[in-house]
Design a protein around this motif. Structure first.
Motif: not given
Length: 272
Positions: A37-56
């Motif tokens: 469903e397009q509504t399912e895909l829309a919920k996950t769109a552009l919600n991701y951002e990388a997070k700072v980790m050790p050794n970055d």
């Protein structure tokens, strides 16, 4: 053709047809993704951002309208002519007039930021780090409202196993999907298991976690934690059973099997 040979010929043909159909089913990615469903895909769109980790390795700069107001919050440039530099907890990236020093995140997720000292940034996104530093220095240490920018300098993932070009691949915009990584590695070989990829990931505390990923499962598109890779992730593609079976046969066995196949064909033609 005698009935017995007709029977064996038909049986072998059916086995070959069945195995070819089964083999095809194991190849496609994200099966029936069009049914999501397009509504399912829309919920996950552009919600991701990388997070700072050790050794970055992070590049963090502070800018104000008056350069002097931000000077104390930026590490000094390393002159290009400088050869003897005292080792610190920073690295550098070359610019026109020198090298900008960068912060290496320690095992506790901290950096040593000018004026502020040891600052916890592990587990935060780019926007969160920028806001954290902005709010810490303004208005406590400067009266000018600063612009704080952060950039990942070591966003890379490792792809190993049954791919055509295993290696380490980088991203300039700190975003890479699992399909981006596999495309960089020139896709899986025909022997790669598409329904069981292993994703090895370090969390913000430096602990390893292993996640199985099914590239054929359409719901992968809805799972941002697995669909998007974190920096320093390792993707391992296991060989399938066919590759394992083939690896047990040397050149002698291959010649022997070819000879048997030829013999069966000759007998079939004689008895026809």
């Amino acid at each position: 053709m005698k009935p017995i040979f007709r029977f064996y010929f038909t049986a072998i043909l059916m086995i070959l047809l069945a195995s070819s159909c089964t083999g095809y089913k194991k190849i496609p990615y994200i099966k029936d993704a069009a049914n999501l469903e397009q509504t399912e895909l829309a919920k996950t769109a552009l919600n991701y951002e990388a997070k700072v980790m050790p050794n970055d390795i992070l590049l963090i700069t502070v800018n104000t309208l008056t350069p002097e107001a931000a000077k104390d919050f930026n590490l000094p440039l390393i002159p290009q002519s400088s050869k003897n530099i005292t080792p610190t907890d920073v690295t550098s990236v070359t610019e026109t007039y020198g090298s900008l020093q960068n912060y290496i995140v320690d095992k506790d997720g901290c950096i040593n930021f000018p004026i502020l000292g040891k600052t916890k940034v592990g587990g935060l996104t780019k926007a969160q780090v920028e806001k954290l530093i902005h709010d810490a220095i303004y208005p406590a240490y400067t009266k000018e409202n600063p612009i704080v920018t952060m950039r990942f300098l070591n966003y890379r993932v490792t792809v190993l196993g049954e791919v055509n070009k295993p290696g380490i691949y980088t991203s300039e915009n700190a975003r890479m999907t699992i399909f981006d990584a596999l495309a960089s590695a020139e896709d899986l070989t025909i022997y790669g298991k598409r329904d069981k990829i292993l994703l090895v990931r370090l969390d913000q505390n430096g602990e390893k976690h292993i996640y199985p990923v099914n590239l054929q499962d359409r719901t992968l598109l809805l799972n941002n934690d697995l669909y998007y890779l974190q920096q320093n992730d390792m993707v391992y593609v296991e060989p399938n059973r066919t590759k394992g079976t083939n690896s047990q046969f040397g050149s002698f066995e291959g010649v022997a099997l070819s000879g048997i196949s030829l013999l069966i064909s000759i007998i079939y033609l004689i008895k026809k």
